[in-house]
Scaffold this active site. Structure first.
Site, mmCIF file in Angstrom:
data_model
loop_
_atom_site.group_PDB
_atom_site.id
_atom_site.type_symbol
_atom_site.label_atom_id
_atom_site.label_comp_id
_atom_site.label_asym_id
_atom_site.label_seq_id
_atom_site.Cartn_x
_atom_site.Cartn_y
_atom_site.Cartn_z
ATOM 1 N N ASN A 8 27.761 -2.040 14.233
ATOM 2 C CA ASN A 8 26.420 -1.638 15.992
ATOM 3 C C ASN A 8 25.905 -0.019 15.540
ATOM 4 O O ASN A 8 26.740 0.779 15.870
ATOM 5 C CB ASN A 8 27.285 -1.681 16.851
ATOM 6 C CG ASN A 8 26.299 -1.804 19.023
ATOM 7 O OD1 ASN A 8 25.101 -1.299 18.312
ATOM 8 N ND2 ASN A 8 26.625 -1.814 19.742
ATOM 9 N N ARG A 92 24.115 -6.108 15.393
ATOM 10 C CA ARG A 92 23.057 -6.290 16.939
ATOM 11 C C ARG A 92 21.664 -5.128 16.692
ATOM 12 O O ARG A 92 21.516 -3.627 16.125
ATOM 13 C CB ARG A 92 23.987 -5.167 18.005
ATOM 14 C CG ARG A 92 23.446 -5.084 18.967
ATOM 15 C CD ARG A 92 24.338 -4.098 19.540
ATOM 16 N NE ARG A 92 23.193 -3.576 21.338
ATOM 17 C CZ ARG A 92 22.994 -2.317 22.107
ATOM 18 N NH1 ARG A 92 23.348 -1.576 20.877
ATOM 19 N NH2 ARG A 92 22.449 -2.233 22.760
ATOM 20 N N HIS A 180 20.807 -6.345 26.945
ATOM 21 C CA HIS A 180 22.627 -6.893 26.882
ATOM 22 C C HIS A 180 22.554 -8.392 26.692
ATOM 23 O O HIS A 180 23.635 -8.368 26.870
ATOM 24 C CB HIS A 180 22.765 -5.767 28.125
ATOM 25 C CG HIS A 180 23.189 -4.845 27.871
ATOM 26 N ND1 HIS A 180 22.032 -4.186 29.158
ATOM 27 C CD2 HIS A 180 22.693 -4.498 27.176
ATOM 28 C CE1 HIS A 180 22.267 -2.788 29.810
ATOM 29 N NE2 HIS A 180 22.379 -2.413 27.598
ATOM 30 N N ARG A 240 19.431 7.718 30.961
ATOM 31 C CA ARG A 240 17.852 6.959 31.549
ATOM 32 C C ARG A 240 17.744 6.284 33.780
ATOM 33 O O ARG A 240 18.354 6.097 34.127
ATOM 34 C CB ARG A 240 17.946 5.749 31.166
ATOM 35 C CG ARG A 240 18.021 5.551 29.383
ATOM 36 C CD ARG A 240 17.626 4.537 28.715
ATOM 37 N NE ARG A 240 19.487 3.821 28.344
ATOM 38 C CZ ARG A 240 20.011 2.993 27.990
ATOM 39 N NH1 ARG A 240 18.914 2.170 27.677
ATOM 40 N NH2 ARG A 240 21.122 3.191 27.416
ATOM 41 N N GLU A 378 30.469 -8.067 22.771
ATOM 42 C CA GLU A 378 29.599 -8.015 22.778
ATOM 43 C C GLU A 378 29.554 -8.419 20.311
ATOM 44 O O GLU A 378 29.165 -9.336 20.265
ATOM 45 C CB GLU A 378 28.643 -7.086 22.350
ATOM 46 C CG GLU A 378 28.558 -6.779 24.067
ATOM 47 C CD GLU A 378 27.925 -4.931 23.679
ATOM 48 O OE1 GLU A 378 26.032 -6.024 24.591
ATOM 49 O OE2 GLU A 378 27.856 -4.496 24.333
#
Length: 396
Positions: A8, A92, A180, A240, A378
């Site tokens: 990742n 990812r 996600h 964000r 993940e």
């Protein structure tokens, strides 16, 4: 021993996990690590599955100037210290665009296609693709698999996918993608094993971390989500803003005369919890602070999460279960309690002791909606997809 390496990659770090593949294709985590501080003061840190420190090594900025160099350092350590030669590598990749609804074996033509989506995820996609390119150049024999954060949502209907703008923009790729998805796919599978009767119903999963979004699951499939065209949409996040009136952007550019690069910096790095509090984007630090701006940022996060949960409940036509996951969702009883309190009108009631104890089921016996805390994984999801595609690629 056959193994799978999961990568990742971000702008300043490369995180990785190594899994052993058993004969029945079951996966066991062997170690996890990262090379952080890329381009500044890089450091390789690796831990075993029982959290024993295996490596803690510093490098100068000249030794690890970029993602490719970081990957080479990590790969050399794995080969030299543990004789690791993975049979496949899973990655990812944030954006798969409109066509990728599942993981894919990567070659140069796939990379070229994925590069087209860099403008849709400018702060993620280039770094996700960098280690793929590096391995294609240096170890082209290794099977590489890209797993997309957007893929899990590609089954959405047109009502959920469209913006109310001329259709030709949709044809060009301007649509609601959602992200996600690797996390949501893992939670959907995990919930199905834990409580299959619940998983077959109407479920909201709240992936609350530095990046945050929520997803409406119906019978384990995504039907709606809070993120849209980019990872800026929906819930407020660490840095964000989440949902924002487009008029704000017009004001910033036309009236304040901000250049696009300055707007991008503001939206990706200076907004969200950090912008509201003026202190930090870290929820733990905000919860520990006595500054009123910190408490306001937390209250805002909770309020907006509850509002979006109401929207997703409308999409589902009701609610049977609510799942908290990711860094904040798994570790902040305060945020969970705040969101649950605002959703009391849905029949949600928490067991305070279970919530404080970080139990798996935190709703009270009287709650009409089951509330769970399920840690996401993940990397394991990526490893599973990689093993499946490796087997299919071998048979072919």
């Amino acid at each position: 021993m056959d193994s799978i390496l999961v990568i990742n990659a971000g702008s300043s770090s490369v995180k990785f996990q190594l899994f052993e593949i058993a004969q029945n294709r079951e996966l066991t985590l062997l170690m996890k690590g990262q090379v952080g501080g890329i381009g500044t003061q890089a450091r390789l840190s690796v831990h075993s599955r029982d959290n024993t420190v295996l490596a803690d090594q510093a490098f100068s900025r000249h030794e690890v100037p970029d993602v490719s160099a970081a990957l080479n350092r990590a790969g050399a350590w794995l080969r030299d210290r543990h004789n690791v030669h993975p049979v496949a590598v899973g990655h990812r990749v944030v954006h798969g665009g409109p066509d990728h609804d599942r993981p894919v074996v990567v070659d140069r033509s796939v990379v070229a296609e994925l590069e087209r989506y860099i403008p849709l995820a400018p702060l993620h996609q280039p770094h996700n693709l960098a280690p793929i390119r590096s391995l294609l150049d240096n170890q082209p024999h290794i099977v590489q698999v890209a797993c997309f954060d957007s893929a899990f949502h590609r089954g959405h209907g047109p009502l959920a996918d469209h913006y109310a703008i001329p259709e030709h923009f949709y044809a060009e790729g301007v649509r609601r993608y959602g992200f996600h998805g690797i996390s949501y796919e893992y939670i959907a599978e995990r919930l199905n094993r834990m409580a299959p009767e619940v998983a077959q119903g109407r479920v909201i999963v709240a992936h609350l971390g530095s990046g945050a979004s929520m997803c409406a699951l119906l019978n384990g499939r995504s039907i709606e989500t809070t993120m849209g065209f980019s990872v800026l949409d929906g819930l407020p996040m660490g840095t964000r803003p989440g949902q924002l009136d487009p008029g704000v952007l017009l004001y910033l550019m036309l009236q304040k005369k901000l250049e696009p690069a300055a707007v991008e910096e503001l939206l990706y790095h200076e907004s969200g919890l950090k912008g509201l509090s003026g202190i930090t984007n870290d929820m733990q630090e905000l919860e520990a602070s006595r500054d009123t701006r910190a408490s306001f940022a937390i209250d805002y996060f909770v309020y907006r999460a509850a509002l979006h949960a109401g929207m997703l409940t409308a999409a589902l036509g009701g609610l049977d279960a609510f799942v908290f996951t990711a860094g904040i969702g798994e570790n902040s009883p305060t945020v969970r309690a705040g969101i649950a309190e605002r959703l009391g009108w849905l029949g949600i009631s928490l067991d305070r002791a279970q919530n404080d104890a970080r139990a798996q089921l935190i709703s009270s016996p009287q709650s009409r909606v089951a509330v769970y805390v399920i840690p996401t994984d993940e990397e394991l999801m990526i490893a599973r997809h990689t093993v499946q595609l490796l087997a299919a690629n071998t048979r072919a």
